[in-house]
Design a protein around this motif. Structure first.
Motif, PDB file in Angstrom:
ATOM      1  N   ASN A  59      65.110  85.054  -8.383  1.00 44.03           N
ATOM      2  CA  ASN A  59      66.167  86.027  -7.893  1.00 44.03           C
ATOM      3  C   ASN A  59      65.632  87.237  -7.205  1.00 44.03           C
ATOM      4  O   ASN A  59      66.293  87.682  -5.936  1.00 44.03           O
ATOM      5  CB  ASN A  59      66.743  86.639  -9.453  1.00 44.03           C
ATOM      6  N   CYS A  60      64.560  87.746  -7.383  1.00 46.08           N
ATOM      7  CA  CYS A  60      64.173  89.223  -6.816  1.00 46.08           C
ATOM      8  C   CYS A  60      62.897  89.143  -6.168  1.00 46.08           C
ATOM      9  O   CYS A  60      62.270  89.840  -5.132  1.00 46.08           O
ATOM     10  CB  CYS A  60      64.050  90.168  -7.866  1.00 46.08           C
TER      11      CYS A  60
ATOM     12  N   CYS B 235      63.036  87.985 -16.120  1.00 48.13           N
ATOM     13  CA  CYS B 235      62.353  88.475 -15.154  1.00 48.13           C
ATOM     14  C   CYS B 235      62.370  89.945 -15.680  1.00 48.13           C
ATOM     15  O   CYS B 235      63.283  90.826 -15.803  1.00 48.13           O
ATOM     16  CB  CYS B 235      62.949  88.549 -13.736  1.00 48.13           C
TER      17      CYS B 235
ATOM     18  N   CYS C 117      59.844  85.188  -9.076  1.00 44.51           N
ATOM     19  CA  CYS C 117      60.928  85.320  -9.291  1.00 44.51           C
ATOM     20  C   CYS C 117      61.910  84.589  -8.339  1.00 44.51           C
ATOM     21  O   CYS C 117      62.020  85.171  -7.381  1.00 44.51           O
ATOM     22  CB  CYS C 117      61.392  86.796  -9.923  1.00 44.51           C
TER      23      CYS C 117
ATOM     24  N   CYS D 289      63.741  92.359 -12.420  1.00 42.68           N
ATOM     25  CA  CYS D 289      65.116  92.505 -11.927  1.00 42.68           C
ATOM     26  C   CYS D 289      66.315  92.195 -13.222  1.00 42.68           C
ATOM     27  O   CYS D 289      67.410  92.364 -13.107  1.00 42.68           O
ATOM     28  CB  CYS D 289      65.556  91.441 -11.058  1.00 42.68           C
TER      29      CYS D 289
HETATM   30 ZN   LIG Z   1      63.352  89.064 -10.781  1.00 41.06          ZN
END
Ligand SMILES: [Zn+2]
Length: 193
Positions: A31-32, A66, A29, A69
């Motif tokens: 983002n996370c 996702c 991911c 997150c």
């Molecule tokens: Zn994520």
């Protein structure tokens, strides 16, 4: 969050391919950093406009979500600037023309807004080029500076290479106001082909 991706094609071809474009697959991911397998799911498309010199094209933007997150990730083709309808190339040509005093078709008001945003972000642009190793002064003549940077951006390489290279510089992007969320390392994506 926005994930900038180079599809290696222009908007016209992207429009023709529509949902059959070669969308990237993620390893984790962006983002996370959770492992993508089992966590990152395709989350449909949204449709937006992209304007080139001739026409307004309607194109799909692929999304992922996702499960870890809960963030939705939009895959923005790198010929587009977030929150602007004109393609990057078209934007640069229009700015170049208006700075030279040439006539530019379309809404005058919109053109002035674009020019204003370009002026507002010019120190950011200057800072990117300085960081990239260019020896540059900055004079008080904002219009002259703007002309200089329009030319430098257009000469930087292939059409979108400045945009991609500068993405994330000082946590922002070309013509952007927003601070970006964490930017993933480039090796994150795998092409299906
Ligand atoms: Zn994520």
């Amino acid at each position: 969050m926005i994930f900038l991706h180079d599809f290696g094609i222009g908007i016209e071809e992207y429009e023709k391919k529509g949902k059959k474009n070669n969308f990237p697959l993620f390893k984790w991911c962006p983002n996370c950093q959770a492992i993508a397998y089992g966590n990152l799911h395709r989350h449909g498309y949204y449709w937006r406009y992209g304007i080139n010199q001739e026409e307004e094209l309607h194109i799909p933007i692929c999304r992922f979500r996702c499960l870890v997150c809960q963030v939705t990730i939009s895959i923005l083709p790198s010929f587009l600037i977030p929150y602007f309808q004109h393609t990057l190339d078209t934007m640069m040509e229009r700015l170049s023309s208006v700075l030279k005093g040439e006539k530019v078709k379309g809404s005058r008001q919109q053109l002035e807004q674009h020019l204003k945003r370009f002026y507002e972000s010019i120190h950011w642009t200057h800072s990117f080029f300085t960081d990239a190793g260019y020896q540059l002064g900055f004079t008080k003549d904002i219009k002259k500076e703007a002309q200089k940077y329009v030319t430098m951006i257009q000469d930087f390489g292939e059409s979108t290479s400045f945009f991609r290279r500068s993405w994330g510089h000082l946590s922002s992007y070309f013509m952007g106001k927003l601070i970006l969320p964490y930017l993933p390392p480039k090796k994150n994506t795998i092409h299906p082909t």
